[in-house]
Motif scaffolding. Structure first.
Motif, PDB file in Angstrom:
ATOM      1  N   PRO A   7     -49.653 -32.493 -20.273  1.00  0.00           N
ATOM      2  CA  PRO A   7     -48.961 -31.230 -20.547  1.00  0.00           C
ATOM      3  C   PRO A   7     -48.503 -31.093 -22.008  1.00  0.00           C
ATOM      4  O   PRO A   7     -48.412 -29.984 -22.524  1.00  0.00           O
ATOM      5  CB  PRO A   7     -47.761 -31.267 -19.597  1.00  0.00           C
ATOM      6  N   THR A   8     -48.256 -32.205 -22.660  1.00  0.00           N
ATOM      7  CA  THR A   8     -47.822 -32.175 -24.058  1.00  0.00           C
ATOM      8  C   THR A   8     -48.994 -32.086 -25.028  1.00  0.00           C
ATOM      9  O   THR A   8     -48.784 -31.992 -26.241  1.00  0.00           O
ATOM     10  CB  THR A   8     -46.995 -33.430 -24.393  1.00  0.00           C
ATOM     11  N   GLY A   9     -50.230 -32.157 -24.526  1.00  0.00           N
ATOM     12  CA  GLY A   9     -51.409 -32.059 -25.376  1.00  0.00           C
ATOM     13  C   GLY A   9     -52.373 -33.210 -25.146  1.00  0.00           C
ATOM     14  O   GLY A   9     -52.160 -34.067 -24.290  1.00  0.00           O
ATOM     15  N   ALA A  10     -53.411 -33.221 -25.940  1.00  0.00           N
ATOM     16  CA  ALA A  10     -54.432 -34.267 -25.829  1.00  0.00           C
ATOM     17  C   ALA A  10     -53.977 -35.510 -26.575  1.00  0.00           C
ATOM     18  O   ALA A  10     -53.169 -35.440 -27.499  1.00  0.00           O
ATOM     19  CB  ALA A  10     -55.753 -33.764 -26.386  1.00  0.00           C
ATOM     20  N   GLY A  11     -54.508 -36.651 -26.152  1.00  0.00           N
ATOM     21  CA  GLY A  11     -54.172 -37.909 -26.809  1.00  0.00           C
ATOM     22  C   GLY A  11     -55.278 -38.925 -26.623  1.00  0.00           C
ATOM     23  O   GLY A  11     -56.287 -38.659 -25.971  1.00  0.00           O
ATOM     24  N   ARG A  12     -55.064 -40.077 -27.193  1.00  0.00           N
ATOM     25  CA  ARG A  12     -56.039 -41.156 -27.074  1.00  0.00           C
ATOM     26  C   ARG A  12     -55.318 -42.488 -27.099  1.00  0.00           C
ATOM     27  O   ARG A  12     -54.212 -42.606 -27.638  1.00  0.00           O
ATOM     28  CB  ARG A  12     -57.080 -41.096 -28.182  1.00  0.00           C
ATOM     29  N   GLN A  13     -55.946 -43.462 -26.482  1.00  0.00           N
ATOM     30  CA  GLN A  13     -55.427 -44.829 -26.497  1.00  0.00           C
ATOM     31  C   GLN A  13     -56.518 -45.742 -27.036  1.00  0.00           C
ATOM     32  O   GLN A  13     -57.601 -45.826 -26.459  1.00  0.00           O
ATOM     33  CB  GLN A  13     -55.023 -45.274 -25.093  1.00  0.00           C
ATOM     34  N   HIS A  14     -56.224 -46.393 -28.132  1.00  0.00           N
ATOM     35  CA  HIS A  14     -57.153 -47.356 -28.736  1.00  0.00           C
ATOM     36  C   HIS A  14     -56.617 -48.734 -28.375  1.00  0.00           C
ATOM     37  O   HIS A  14     -55.450 -49.031 -28.620  1.00  0.00           O
ATOM     38  CB  HIS A  14     -57.198 -47.158 -30.254  1.00  0.00           C
ATOM     39  N   GLU A  15     -57.456 -49.557 -27.777  1.00  0.00           N
ATOM     40  CA  GLU A  15     -56.992 -50.866 -27.327  1.00  0.00           C
ATOM     41  C   GLU A  15     -58.080 -51.913 -27.507  1.00  0.00           C
ATOM     42  O   GLU A  15     -59.264 -51.620 -27.393  1.00  0.00           O
ATOM     43  CB  GLU A  15     -56.576 -50.796 -25.852  1.00  0.00           C
ATOM     44  N   ILE A  16     -57.639 -53.118 -27.784  1.00  0.00           N
ATOM     45  CA  ILE A  16     -58.506 -54.297 -27.759  1.00  0.00           C
ATOM     46  C   ILE A  16     -58.034 -55.113 -26.563  1.00  0.00           C
ATOM     47  O   ILE A  16     -56.925 -55.652 -26.576  1.00  0.00           O
ATOM     48  CB  ILE A  16     -58.413 -55.097 -29.072  1.00  0.00           C
ATOM     49  N   SER A  17     -58.849 -55.136 -25.524  1.00  0.00           N
ATOM     50  CA  SER A  17     -58.468 -55.766 -24.257  1.00  0.00           C
ATOM     51  C   SER A  17     -59.112 -57.138 -24.115  1.00  0.00           C
ATOM     52  O   SER A  17     -60.282 -57.317 -24.455  1.00  0.00           O
ATOM     53  CB  SER A  17     -58.917 -54.911 -23.069  1.00  0.00           C
ATOM     54  N   ARG A  18     -58.341 -58.079 -23.572  1.00  0.00           N
ATOM     55  CA  ARG A  18     -58.858 -59.419 -23.292  1.00  0.00           C
ATOM     56  C   ARG A  18     -59.071 -59.574 -21.794  1.00  0.00           C
ATOM     57  O   ARG A  18     -58.251 -59.129 -20.991  1.00  0.00           O
ATOM     58  CB  ARG A  18     -57.872 -60.488 -23.776  1.00  0.00           C
ATOM     59  N   PHE A  19     -60.173 -60.250 -21.456  1.00  0.00           N
ATOM     60  CA  PHE A  19     -60.546 -60.479 -20.062  1.00  0.00           C
ATOM     61  C   PHE A  19     -60.852 -61.956 -19.859  1.00  0.00           C
ATOM     62  O   PHE A  19     -61.249 -62.654 -20.785  1.00  0.00           O
ATOM     63  CB  PHE A  19     -61.791 -59.652 -19.709  1.00  0.00           C
TER      64      PHE A  19
END
Length: 126
Positions: free
Chosen positions: A100-112
């Motif tokens: 509702p507040t607008g578009a966004g993005r999440q940039h992540e370096i994930s470990r598995f």
């Protein structure tokens, strides 16, 4: 049965891609496949799958998903290791959402990590 395109944008239908992992019929073969299935779980609001694929050493007791956030695109930037023959892997990605507040993005370096043939999400750096 869902003939719709998988949220992870693999090009496959949901049932032929992440849907079979979410249903519990099989497990991810690679760290990237687990990352894609976890993105799809966020997109579909499947908190149970997210918790089940989170490593017990870092898994939260509960998980509350933001129902006002719609995840719609996943870009895999880089994958390091994480093959069926590795015991660890790293996936860098950018996930896009609308809220509702607008578009966004999440940039992540994930470990598995892979234990007893199953991949688990460990943690990520934003």
């Amino acid at each position: 049965m869902s003939e719709s395109r998988c949220p992870c944008l693999s090009g496959l239908t949901y049932d032929d891609c992440c849907g079979r992992l979410h249903a519990g019929g099989s497990t991810a073969h690679t760290a990237e496949q687990l990352m894609r299935s976890r993105f799809s779980a966020f997109a579909r609001g499947d908190g149970d799958y997210l918790l089940a694929t989170w490593h017990p050493s870092t898994r939260p007791a509960t998980l509350e998903l933001d129902e006002d956030r719609t995840w719609y695109r996943l870009d895999i930037i880089e994958t390091r290791a994480g093959s069926p023959f590795d015991t660890s892997g790293v996936v860098e990605f950018v996930a896009y959402y609308r809220a509702p507040t607008g578009a966004g993005r999440q940039h992540e370096i994930s470990r598995f990590t892979r234990e007893q043939g199953c991949w688990f999400y460990l943690d990520g750096i934003h």
